[in-house]
Enzyme design. Sequence first.
Site, short mmCIF file in Angstrom:
data_model
loop_
_atom_site.label_atom_id
_atom_site.label_comp_id
_atom_site.label_asym_id
_atom_site.label_seq_id
_atom_site.Cartn_x
_atom_site.Cartn_y
_atom_site.Cartn_z
N ASP A 598 1.51 -0.93 0.05
CA ASP A 598 0.07 0.27 -0.17
C ASP A 598 1.26 0.90 -0.29
OD1 ASP A 598 0.72 -0.93 2.89
OD2 ASP A 598 -0.64 0.39 3.44
N GLU A 599 0.51 2.29 -0.93
CA GLU A 599 0.31 3.04 0.27
C GLU A 599 1.68 4.33 -0.47
OE1 GLU A 599 -2.47 5.29 3.48
OE2 GLU A 599 -0.42 4.30 3.93
#
Length: 923
Positions: A598-599
């Site tokens: 993620d991210e």
Amino acid sequence: MFQYILLFLTLGESYLLGANAVSSKSDASCQDIVGFIRDSRDCKKWYQCRSGEKINMPPCESGTVFSIQAMQCVPIVHPWNDCPESLNIVGQQINQSMIDYIGDFMGVEYKVVENHPHGKPVYEVELILSNNGPVTIVSRGWRIYFCHIMKINPLNLDTQYGIIFDHIQGCLFSMSTTPNFSPIFPGQSKKINFWAMNWSVSKTDVMPNWYIYANGLKSRVIASTAGEGLDFVKPFLNAKQYKRTGPSDRFHPFSPMERYGKYKVEDLGKAPFLVLPTPKSSIGSSSKLSIKPQEWVIVADSKVGAEAEILSEKLHIRKIDMAPQKKFIFLKVDNLKLNGVSNSEDYEIEMSAFGETIIVQGASPAGVFYGVQSLLSMIQGDSNSGYIIPVTFINDGPRYQYRGVQIDVARNFHPKSDILKLLEVMSMYKLNKLHMHLTDDEGWRLEIPGLPELTSVGSKRCDDLTEETCLLSQLGSGPNASAPVNGYYSVNDYKEILRFAKSRHIEVIPEFDMPGHARAAIKSMEVRAKKNKDPTGQLYLLTDPKDKSVYESVQMFSDNAANPCMQSTSLFVAHVLSEVMDMHKNIQPLRTYHFGGDEVGNGAWIDSPACKKLMNGDVTSTSEVKKHFVKLVSNMTASQSLNLGAWEDGMMGDQEIPFNRTELPNSDIIVYAWDNVWEWDRSSRAYRFANNGFKVVMSQATHLYFDHPYEPDPEERGYYWAPRYIDTMKTFSFKPDNLYANIDTNRSGKKLTLEEVCGPLGTKCVQLKNKENIIGMQGHLWSETVRTSEQMFEMYFPRLIAVAERAWHKAKFETAGKDSADSLLKNDWTKFANTVGYKELLRLDKIGVTYRVPPPGAYRNKENKLFVISAFPGLKTEISFDDQLTWTTVSSETTAYKGQTVHLRTRSADLKRTSRVIKMNVK
Ligand SMILES: *[C@@H]1O[C@H](CO)[C@@H](O)[C@H](O)[C@H]1NC(C)=O
Ligand SMILES: *[C@@H]1O[C@H](CO)[C@@H](O)[C@H](O)[C@H]1NC(C)=O
Ligand SMILES: *[C@@H]1O[C@H](CO)[C@@H](O)[C@H](O)[C@H]1NC(C)=O
Ligand SMILES: *[C@@H]1O[C@H](CO)[C@@H](O)[C@H](O)[C@H]1NC(C)=O
Ligand SMILES: *[C@@H]1O[C@H](CO)[C@@H](O)[C@H](O)[C@H]1NC(C)=O
Ligand SMILES: *[C@@H]1O[C@H](CO)[C@@H](O)[C@H](O)[C@H]1NC(C)=O
């Protein structure tokens, strides 16, 4: 992160200096000096040559320091000394006793003045530093390190206040003083107003344990900011303080009367359910079995000896091998067919009052285990006085195969004892997956044989700006490497967790978050490379030393993305994977490797030569490189017959399109769909992944992120980036396979309609085609604001019981039409809330789970009668008429008068703890 001052000067120009000046200019060996660089903190300095080379200047003599104004060494007391770190008011070197003094006596007060002034997405903070002791605090030579979760802007407040903020990494900032700062005399205080980005409407946004630092001395926590009280944070009393965006933010702290309205349910006087989560079918009768532990026995078939041991231990009933005529509990595995379908977690309980027998039959040991849990839930009494159990027939099985709990032990460490307790309480509610987020920017929490730096460096945060012995302080961890938020699981700890989880039929899914959120690993491997100068040191390096990419992650790190283009990165992943598989082997073989994904900060790897080489030219996007990483990890895990787990954004590029499933060889890829803030148009991701052949775990932040507070009140713990709050009722009302029916409000609390989110024709919202790919749901706890075990269990419970309920039992309200859904939900909630209040909370108390005790709601009627309730009927509420000196239990006799001020609180079921105290101005 150092800040440099680069100064260009004309050579040959001469400077007038006082008699004490010591010249050092002539010592430079580079002929073509174009200027010089100075580290503004440590007064180290170099000549900058035209060739690009930097040459160290010779050090100044003791008692002198290099002055930029003078371009020479000057005595420390000389007015031209512009090196802040060397100065204090009388021109002496700052010493340890001054640092200790500041730690003990500096008062810090932090107040959010206003959010969103003139519609700007910033907020104003007033910081007051005071000197509460008898000694003058010198003006120079020290700085304060603290965590600020929002960006401070501007950083330079030299002209106004004589201070400069520096952003180090993540939430770590420093505040240092300049010549414009004057000493703080005893009793004096200084007010500093500054701006930060976004907003802040909650006390726990502010992290504790600010610390005072001076070069070469031992840092000290500023006592006024220490610990969990957060007393240095001023209350958020007016709307400018507790609303994010002014009047358009419709949230405000509940008044006692609003809370009364919201949580009022019929008090049934007892727990209507014997078992939570609600069984598929349960048929009661009026007769009861009475069980004397000495007279009864437990008998089990060979497959469920372990389950029988657990039951025996809990009930103090002997386990024997052969069943007697009567007075026994029999556990067995047998074919079961509920409604014609068989599921390995199904079970059946049959009791006979006449025959004095209880038979628990499961389709597998897990089924038997759940039968045992239901039995334990139904039984009343204790081993001394004997048990009573209502004669009931239960026929049960889960809605979803995946009923999960995620825990973030990376941001703040949570010790093994908490994990074991969590597993125990999960098993009581038939939750069967523990997703452990073991690594992040702020910490690496599992010992990996062969890579000791991951834990010797990466599991601790302390005051070491070089990060050679530990990571930078983050999230209020302070300077102390032994603080309890640091730590890791040894291989043996982890194996103990696995063994215990296995005994509770819980699968542990470890997550090693990469390539983003990988700072702890990155820094640890850099230390390793530095320590081992030979080539093996570089073997597991996670960064390309020549990478010039500039990016910043959501949490303000600019160096937290491991580089997928380095051979050493893939060696690292392979090594971790193989060690983790080894730990699982012979206990609970690893089935799913969760790589996070993620991210990743946009812009990462774009200027990495290693990536350019790998991509045969320019790197056009960060997500293109991420995709390479996903393929790499997919290949690696698939070749070990493992499934792959990932956060949803780890499995897609920039265009909301999942990566091509057929290019990833794992037999299952499990995607955790979390980022569903309704107005962001991302909620379709869950269904899009399911439709594209991925397995999906519903993780929607609007209902299932328990790092969010229970109420929109500044005093309640938690971040609030998705919804402003999530109470147990909201989680309970979640409809996991009717996703868009969960649309409620935007982040300002404005009601949203289906049409607003999905468009007038509904075309903006993808419809679910492959229903079987939604495999379950999960409650999550990110732990940025969660430092202690009390806080951890408070954030989980009672919300996690609602997760268990939805994951196990599909309710009628979930698919009912508009007319009946609300009343069906209300009916279900009433029974659930009464069961929790009258029964489950006491069970949690008994095993030391510090669930959140909800504060009361109240109102006064015209006859001055005061009505006080808690969200869960059965909990006692208390009132104080004398400003909290004495408390009495609220009863039907309690009266209060208009204009009176009272305080209210709720007691835990075991009466040992109390809720947040509510002040009520009686209306
Ligand atoms: C530290 O400095 C203060 C004055 O700045 C002085 O009074 C004190 O004696 C010094 N302490 C030590 C241990 O040097
Ligand atoms: C803060 O605001 C900036 C700019 O609008 C945005 O990019 C960022 O995501 C926000 N951060 C948080 C934590 O909300
Ligand atoms: C550091 O933390 C440990 C553990 O909480 C504590 O025992 C110790 O006193 C702390 N040290 C300092 C200097 O505060
Ligand atoms: C993954 O495996 C496939 C098939 O063996 C191969 O073509 C591909 O290059 C591999 N990808 C990576 C990134 O290792
Ligand atoms: C996905 O990959 C497969 C195999 O490489 C290919 O046949 C298919 O067309 C791809 N699908 C899409 C939507 O690109
Ligand atoms: C929510 O909707 C209201 C009304 O349309 C709007 O003013 C507000 O900005 C929205 N809030 C967010 C966070 O989108």
